[in-house]
Scaffold this active site. Structure first.
Site, PDB file in Angstrom:
ATOM      1  N   GLY A 262      -5.840  -3.385   7.915  1.00  0.00           N
ATOM      2  CA  GLY A 262      -6.802  -2.290   7.966  1.00  0.00           C
ATOM      3  C   GLY A 262      -7.859  -2.389   9.051  1.00  0.00           C
ATOM      4  O   GLY A 262      -8.252  -1.378   9.633  1.00  0.00           O
TER       5      GLY A 262
ATOM      6  N   GLY B 229     -11.203  -1.235   3.528  1.00  0.00           N
ATOM      7  CA  GLY B 229     -10.245  -1.172   4.635  1.00  0.00           C
ATOM      8  C   GLY B 229     -10.158   0.221   5.233  1.00  0.00           C
ATOM      9  O   GLY B 229     -11.057   1.052   5.088  1.00  0.00           O
ATOM     10  N   ASP B 230      -9.054   0.467   5.907  1.00  0.00           N
ATOM     11  CA  ASP B 230      -8.844   1.753   6.590  1.00  0.00           C
ATOM     12  C   ASP B 230      -8.459   2.875   5.627  1.00  0.00           C
ATOM     13  O   ASP B 230      -8.678   4.055   5.919  1.00  0.00           O
ATOM     14  CB  ASP B 230      -7.734   1.612   7.643  1.00  0.00           C
ATOM     15  CG  ASP B 230      -6.407   1.181   7.014  1.00  0.00           C
ATOM     16  OD1 ASP B 230      -6.424   0.260   6.164  1.00  0.00           O
ATOM     17  OD2 ASP B 230      -5.369   1.764   7.354  1.00  0.00           O
TER      18      ASP B 230
ATOM     19  N   THR C 250       0.858  -1.194   0.000  1.00  0.00           N
ATOM     20  CA  THR C 250       0.000   0.000   0.000  1.00  0.00           C
ATOM     21  C   THR C 250       0.894   1.243   0.000  1.00  0.00           C
ATOM     22  O   THR C 250       1.998   1.201   0.524  1.00  0.00           O
ATOM     23  CB  THR C 250      -0.865  -0.038   1.276  1.00  0.00           C
ATOM     24  OG1 THR C 250      -1.864  -1.000   1.091  1.00  0.00           O
ATOM     25  CG2 THR C 250      -1.490   1.289   1.609  1.00  0.00           C
TER      26      THR C 250
ATOM     27  N   ARG D 142     -15.191  -5.665   0.490  1.00  0.00           N
ATOM     28  CA  ARG D 142     -14.497  -5.283   1.737  1.00  0.00           C
ATOM     29  C   ARG D 142     -13.797  -3.931   1.560  1.00  0.00           C
ATOM     30  O   ARG D 142     -13.134  -3.673   0.573  1.00  0.00           O
ATOM     31  CB  ARG D 142     -13.471  -6.355   2.097  1.00  0.00           C
ATOM     32  CG  ARG D 142     -12.642  -6.053   3.358  1.00  0.00           C
ATOM     33  CD  ARG D 142     -11.332  -5.356   3.032  1.00  0.00           C
ATOM     34  NE  ARG D 142     -10.440  -5.250   4.189  1.00  0.00           N
ATOM     35  CZ  ARG D 142      -9.290  -4.578   4.173  1.00  0.00           C
ATOM     36  NH1 ARG D 142      -8.896  -3.956   3.081  1.00  0.00           N
ATOM     37  NH2 ARG D 142      -8.544  -4.519   5.240  1.00  0.00           N
TER      38      ARG D 142
ATOM     39  N   THR E  44      -0.403   2.286   6.986  1.00  0.00           N
ATOM     40  CA  THR E  44      -0.409   1.032   6.227  1.00  0.00           C
ATOM     41  C   THR E  44      -0.350  -0.128   7.200  1.00  0.00           C
ATOM     42  O   THR E  44       0.362  -0.073   8.193  1.00  0.00           O
ATOM     43  CB  THR E  44       0.767   0.947   5.242  1.00  0.00           C
ATOM     44  OG1 THR E  44       0.741  -0.358   4.637  1.00  0.00           O
ATOM     45  CG2 THR E  44       2.112   1.175   5.896  1.00  0.00           C
ATOM     46  N   GLY E  45      -1.115  -1.159   6.920  1.00  0.00           N
ATOM     47  CA  GLY E  45      -1.119  -2.330   7.797  1.00  0.00           C
ATOM     48  C   GLY E  45      -2.450  -3.040   7.707  1.00  0.00           C
ATOM     49  O   GLY E  45      -3.222  -2.800   6.777  1.00  0.00           O
TER      50      GLY E  45
HETATM   51  N1  ASP Z   1      -4.296  -0.969   5.116  1.00  0.00           N
HETATM   52  C1  ASP Z   1      -4.580  -1.661   3.888  1.00  0.00           C
HETATM   53  C2  ASP Z   1      -5.924  -2.344   3.999  1.00  0.00           C
HETATM   54  O1  ASP Z   1      -6.213  -2.931   5.007  1.00  0.00           O
HETATM   55  C3  ASP Z   1      -3.563  -2.688   3.529  1.00  0.00           C
HETATM   56  C4  ASP Z   1      -2.123  -2.261   3.599  1.00  0.00           C
HETATM   57  O2  ASP Z   1      -1.790  -1.258   4.205  1.00  0.00           O
HETATM   58  O3  ASP Z   1      -1.264  -2.959   3.004  1.00  0.00           O
HETATM   59  O4  ASP Z   1      -6.646  -2.345   3.039  1.00  0.00           O
END
Ligand code: ASP
Length: 309
Positions: A230, A206-207, A176, A204, A227-228
């Site tokens: 979500g 995410g964050d 991301t 779905r 990033t992480g």
């Molecule tokens: N945060 C992103 C999500 O959950 C994924 C990522 O940061 O790699 O969609």
């Protein structure tokens, strides 16, 4: 003179030196440097933080190594659904899109939502109708395809699980993307863009497109891009939490970032990291995973490109 700075990330996760060949590591460094330089150039020319973060994120979306735009991960039913958001710290203007397909640069669509509508977040078919009305180009699915992403999806597609793209043990890791910047006028902005998590359920979100979770910017506190995993960043309201720790508890930027990443998220089991700036052009970043593709640059000549701890 007011200082200016930009910070970027290309995703966090289990990124170990043994995962990348020297050649691939060089490709990552080049891609990060290129995006950083593109955003920094806008700041040097007296442009806005908003344009700088959009420009840096576009460069990362256009690069196949990262999980955003070209190179986005596969959903459970084998398509690419992308999320993006952008926020301007001087007036709290924000725009976001969720679950969009075929759009080359979702961050620019998020920016158009911010600048051309009364809304903050458009999703799915409605977001794509808006893109058509704004004359965005629609690209065929194979533009977004990457062999590595496809192989990652093959590894988990029959399991009832999602995965951070960079945690799947294939030979290549992706991520991301996001950017935060402080411009020479002392305004800050943040932007984030993603294909989400490999094997995510159709629909779905995410964050990343959620203002306050994956992205936040307020001149009174900070600009943040996350990033992480979500779901945890949503439950932690991670980006806004950094801002709140500064606003209500008087923490310094790096202290607030560390508290959210190394205490709050760790206690919840939320893996990932984030980048932040404030209107002094101070830079802060942290991650609780093995690595995070990252870089920063400021007008005092300080700069960094790094991947591992
Ligand atoms: N945060 C992103 C999500 O959950 C994924 C990522 O940061 O790699 O969609």
């Amino acid at each position: 003179m007011q200082n200016f700075s930009i910070v970027i990330h290309g995703g966090a996760g289990t990124i170990e030196p043994s995962d990348l060949t020297p050649a691939l590591e060089i490709q990552y460094h080049h891609a990060l440097q290129n995006a950083l330089d593109a955003g920094f150039k806008i700041l040097q020319l007296n442009g806005t933080a908003l344009d700088a973060v959009a420009t840096a994120v576009v460069a990362l979306e256009d690069h196949i190594l990262f999980n955003a735009g070209k190179g986005s991960v596969f959903t459970k039913n084998g398509v690419h659904e992308m999320d993006a958001s952008i926020m301007n710290g001087s007036n709290l203007a924000a725009g976001a899109v969720a679950g969009v397909q075929y759009i080359k640069n979702p961050v620019l669509l998020a920016k158009a939502v911010m600048q051309q509508t009364e809304h903050v977040l458009l999703s799915g078919a409605g977001a794509m109708d808006f893109a058509k009305a704004m004359q965005f180009d629609f690209l065929p699915d194979d533009y977004f395809f990457s062999e590595q992403r496809y192989q990652q999806w093959q590894l988990v597609k029959n399991e009832n699980t999602v995965a951070l793209d960079h945690n799947i043990k294939t030979e290549k890791k992706f991520g991301t993307v996001g950017a935060v910047a402080c411009d020479a006028q002392g305004n800050i902005a943040a932007a984030t863009s993603t294909g989400g998590m490999t094997n995510k359920q159709y629909g779905r979100i995410g964050d990343t497109p959620l203002i306050g979770s994956g992205t936040y910017a307020n001149n009174n506190t900070c600009a943040v891009s996350c990033t992480g995993h979500g779901e945890w960043f949503m439950k932690a309201v991670a980006a806004y939490d950094v801002s709140c720790l500064i606003e209500y508890k008087g923490l310094l930027l790096q202290q607030a970032v560390d508290k959210v990443v190394h205490e709050k998220l760790v206690n919840m089991g939320g893996e990932g990291g984030l980048i932040a700036v404030n209107t002094n052009a101070d830079i802060a970043l942290a991650f609780n995973s093995a690595g995070m593709y990252r870089g920063y640059k400021n007008n005092n000549g300080e700069q960094l490109i790094a991947i591992y701890k």
